[in-house]
Design a protein around this motif. Structure first.
Motif, PDB file in Angstrom:
ATOM      1  N   MET A   1       0.849  -1.192   0.000  1.00  0.00           N
ATOM      2  CA  MET A   1       0.000   0.000   0.000  1.00  0.00           C
ATOM      3  C   MET A   1       0.885   1.243   0.000  1.00  0.00           C
ATOM      4  N   ARG A   2       0.375   2.331  -0.565  1.00  0.00           N
ATOM      5  CA  ARG A   2       1.097   3.597  -0.560  1.00  0.00           C
ATOM      6  C   ARG A   2       0.912   4.286   0.791  1.00  0.00           C
ATOM      7  N   ILE A   3       1.667   5.340   1.010  1.00  0.00           N
ATOM      8  CA  ILE A   3       1.634   6.001   2.310  1.00  0.00           C
ATOM      9  C   ILE A   3       0.268   6.626   2.590  1.00  0.00           C
ATOM     10  N   GLY A   4      -0.429   7.060   1.534  1.00  0.00           N
ATOM     11  CA  GLY A   4      -1.763   7.620   1.742  1.00  0.00           C
ATOM     12  C   GLY A   4      -2.735   6.583   2.276  1.00  0.00           C
ATOM     13  N   GLU A   5      -2.684   5.382   1.703  1.00  0.00           N
ATOM     14  CA  GLU A   5      -3.562   4.314   2.188  1.00  0.00           C
ATOM     15  C   GLU A   5      -3.155   3.882   3.593  1.00  0.00           C
ATOM     16  N   LEU A   6      -1.853   3.831   3.852  1.00  0.00           N
ATOM     17  CA  LEU A   6      -1.383   3.499   5.202  1.00  0.00           C
ATOM     18  C   LEU A   6      -1.918   4.505   6.217  1.00  0.00           C
ATOM     19  N   SER A   7      -1.955   5.756   5.819  1.00  0.00           N
ATOM     20  CA  SER A   7      -2.494   6.794   6.696  1.00  0.00           C
ATOM     21  C   SER A   7      -3.974   6.570   6.953  1.00  0.00           C
ATOM     22  N   ARG A   8      -4.726   6.263   5.901  1.00  0.00           N
ATOM     23  CA  ARG A   8      -6.167   6.043   6.073  1.00  0.00           C
ATOM     24  C   ARG A   8      -6.446   4.824   6.942  1.00  0.00           C
ATOM     25  N   ARG A   9      -5.696   3.767   6.747  1.00  0.00           N
ATOM     26  CA  ARG A   9      -5.949   2.528   7.487  1.00  0.00           C
ATOM     27  C   ARG A   9      -5.534   2.632   8.952  1.00  0.00           C
ATOM     28  N   SER A  10      -4.487   3.372   9.227  1.00  0.00           N
ATOM     29  CA  SER A  10      -3.982   3.469  10.600  1.00  0.00           C
ATOM     30  C   SER A  10      -4.559   4.653  11.367  1.00  0.00           C
ATOM     31  N   GLY A  11      -5.074   5.643  10.635  1.00  0.00           N
ATOM     32  CA  GLY A  11      -5.572   6.845  11.294  1.00  0.00           C
ATOM     33  C   GLY A  11      -4.483   7.829  11.674  1.00  0.00           C
TER      34      GLY A  11
ATOM     35  N   LEU B   1       9.574   3.856  12.763  1.00  0.00           N
ATOM     36  CA  LEU B   1       8.897   3.030  11.767  1.00  0.00           C
ATOM     37  C   LEU B   1       9.906   2.661  10.691  1.00  0.00           C
ATOM     38  N   ALA B   2       9.944   1.378  10.358  1.00  0.00           N
ATOM     39  CA  ALA B   2      10.892   0.917   9.341  1.00  0.00           C
ATOM     40  C   ALA B   2      10.519   1.484   7.979  1.00  0.00           C
ATOM     41  N   ALA B   3      11.518   1.685   7.145  1.00  0.00           N
ATOM     42  CA  ALA B   3      11.274   2.213   5.800  1.00  0.00           C
ATOM     43  C   ALA B   3      10.504   1.191   4.971  1.00  0.00           C
ATOM     44  N   GLY B   4       9.715   1.702   4.041  1.00  0.00           N
ATOM     45  CA  GLY B   4       8.978   0.821   3.151  1.00  0.00           C
ATOM     46  C   GLY B   4       9.848   0.338   1.996  1.00  0.00           C
ATOM     47  N   GLU B   5       9.272  -0.507   1.172  1.00  0.00           N
ATOM     48  CA  GLU B   5       9.977  -1.032  -0.002  1.00  0.00           C
ATOM     49  C   GLU B   5       9.890  -0.007  -1.131  1.00  0.00           C
ATOM     50  N   LEU B   6      11.043   0.454  -1.594  1.00  0.00           N
ATOM     51  CA  LEU B   6      11.065   1.478  -2.632  1.00  0.00           C
ATOM     52  C   LEU B   6      10.552   0.915  -3.953  1.00  0.00           C
ATOM     53  N   THR B   7       9.631   1.637  -4.556  1.00  0.00           N
ATOM     54  CA  THR B   7       9.126   1.272  -5.882  1.00  0.00           C
ATOM     55  C   THR B   7       9.587   2.274  -6.932  1.00  0.00           C
ATOM     56  N   SER B   8      10.072   3.420  -6.477  1.00  0.00           N
ATOM     57  CA  SER B   8      10.642   4.452  -7.348  1.00  0.00           C
ATOM     58  C   SER B   8      11.497   5.343  -6.453  1.00  0.00           C
ATOM     59  N   PRO B   9      12.258   6.257  -7.021  1.00  0.00           N
ATOM     60  CA  PRO B   9      13.126   7.091  -6.176  1.00  0.00           C
ATOM     61  C   PRO B   9      12.397   7.845  -5.073  1.00  0.00           C
ATOM     62  N   ASN B  10      11.133   8.170  -5.261  1.00  0.00           N
ATOM     63  CA  ASN B  10      10.421   8.956  -4.241  1.00  0.00           C
ATOM     64  C   ASN B  10       9.115   8.300  -3.792  1.00  0.00           C
ATOM     65  N   GLN B  11       8.966   7.011  -4.009  1.00  0.00           N
ATOM     66  CA  GLN B  11       7.765   6.310  -3.572  1.00  0.00           C
ATOM     67  C   GLN B  11       8.152   4.970  -2.953  1.00  0.00           C
TER      68      GLN B  11
ATOM     69  N   ARG C   1       6.385   1.257  -0.888  1.00  0.00           N
ATOM     70  CA  ARG C   1       5.221   0.421  -0.600  1.00  0.00           C
ATOM     71  C   ARG C   1       5.334  -0.069   0.840  1.00  0.00           C
ATOM     72  N   TYR C   2       4.189  -0.046   1.543  1.00  0.00           N
ATOM     73  CA  TYR C   2       4.153  -0.447   2.951  1.00  0.00           C
ATOM     74  C   TYR C   2       3.215  -1.637   3.118  1.00  0.00           C
ATOM     75  N   GLY C   3       3.465  -2.419   4.164  1.00  0.00           N
ATOM     76  CA  GLY C   3       2.692  -3.633   4.384  1.00  0.00           C
ATOM     77  C   GLY C   3       1.951  -3.622   5.709  1.00  0.00           C
ATOM     78  N   PRO C   4       1.304  -4.748   6.038  1.00  0.00           N
ATOM     79  CA  PRO C   4       0.551  -4.842   7.303  1.00  0.00           C
ATOM     80  C   PRO C   4       1.421  -4.617   8.536  1.00  0.00           C
ATOM     81  N   GLY C   5       2.709  -4.978   8.449  1.00  0.00           N
ATOM     82  CA  GLY C   5       3.589  -4.761   9.595  1.00  0.00           C
ATOM     83  C   GLY C   5       3.755  -3.292   9.936  1.00  0.00           C
ATOM     84  N   HIS C   6       3.775  -2.441   8.920  1.00  0.00           N
ATOM     85  CA  HIS C   6       3.872  -1.000   9.167  1.00  0.00           C
ATOM     86  C   HIS C   6       2.599  -0.480   9.847  1.00  0.00           C
ATOM     87  N   GLU C   7       1.463  -0.959   9.375  1.00  0.00           N
ATOM     88  CA  GLU C   7       0.203  -0.538   9.999  1.00  0.00           C
ATOM     89  C   GLU C   7       0.146  -0.983  11.458  1.00  0.00           C
ATOM     90  N   ARG C   8       0.590  -2.202  11.714  1.00  0.00           N
ATOM     91  CA  ARG C   8       0.585  -2.721  13.083  1.00  0.00           C
ATOM     92  C   ARG C   8       1.515  -1.905  13.981  1.00  0.00           C
TER      93      ARG C   8
END
Length: 289
Positions: A1-11, A26-36, A38-45
């Protein structure tokens, strides 16, 4: 999920998530581009845990960072993680060194030995308790210290229940997280339950109807019934008023009215046979047909 969705899901707002990333909470997400990324359920938790420790547990972010680092260190035994969380929850300091503090420390050490607790007599929790004893005496409520064993009796089963909950977990990540949650949020839960119990006991002792009205006293004896006095004599009957001559006319009117009623009833009865005859004629016509 992108950071926007992570924000919506976690509040948690996006700027706050970015701050946690910069601070290493918070651990860094998996880079999909130089400035983007991807985050997973572990980040939300992890975000939900951080917010719980911050908002409910009342831990500052620096203390949360230390607890999370202990959690993420695979070489840390669970007991050490528990100690790290407990040390961050327990307030320390505030008492100047002196004879009073040393006496309080000895009281705490004696309590630990008396109850056979496997705890450091000069650890963070013990130092915090010694500071509380000093504060009680300074406030003129040293008698409260007599309740130490009462509090200890209540604390032991709660501690066992906390660790029973922890031991249900199998994976280390779940285990250490439940240790932290049970230590930090369990402290807040017990404090709230204690306040609720205070409200209930206070009402029963000081505000209940039984307390406000007090006990009802015994009913006094009933006095003797007095004697009944003699009945007085009946006075003479007064003269009877004469009846007016026209007074009986009303009766005649009533009789006449009754007669009129009977006449009306007779006319109703006289009409019914005619109706019957008419119906008889109809029946005859039907039979002839």
């Amino acid at each position: 999920m992108r950071i926007g969705e992570l924000s919506r899901r976690s509040g948690v707002p996006v700027p706050t998530i970015k701050y946690y990333l910069r601070e290493g909470l918070l651990a860094a997400g998996e880079l999909t581009s130089p400035n983007q990324a991807r985050y997973g359920p572990g980040h939300e938790r992890r975000l939900r845990l951080i917010r719980a420790l911050l908002d409910v547990g009342g831990l500052p972010l620096a203390a949360i960072g230390e607890v999370l680092r202990a959690m993420d260190d695979p070489g840390q035994p669970v007991h050490k993680v528990l100690g790290a969380a407990a040390d961050r929850v327990t307030p320390t300091g505030g008492e100047a060194a002196g004879p009073d503090l040393e006496d309080a420390r000895e009281e705490v050490a004696e309590l630990v030995r008396r109850r056979g607790w496997q705890a450091d007599e000069r650890g963070t929790a013990a130092e915090s308790l010694a500071g509380v004893l000093c504060a009680l005496r300074r406030a003129g409520h040293g008698g409260y210290i007599d309740l130490l064993d009462v509090y200890a009796d209540a604390a032991e089963p709660i501690a066992r229940a906390d660790l029973d909950y922890v031991q249900r977990r199998v994976a280390r990540e779940d285990l250490v997280e439940s240790v932290v949650v049970g230590t930090v949020l369990g402290e807040a839960m017990f404090g709230a339950l204690r306040r609720l119990a205070h409200i209930d006991v206070s009402f029963r002792r000081f505000e209940s109807p039984e307390h406000l009205s007090g006990p009802v006293g015994p009913v006094g004896p009933v006095g003797p019934v007095g004697s009944v006095g003699p009945v007085g004599s009946v006075g003479p009957v007064g003269p009877v008023e004469p009846v007016e001559p026209g007074g009986s006319g009303g009766g005649g009117e009533v009789a006449g009215g009754a007669g009129g009623t009977r006449g009306a009833e007779g006319s109703d009865a006289a009409e019914e046979p005619g109706g019957t005859e008419g119906s008889g004629g109809a029946d005859g016509g039907a039979a002839g047909a």
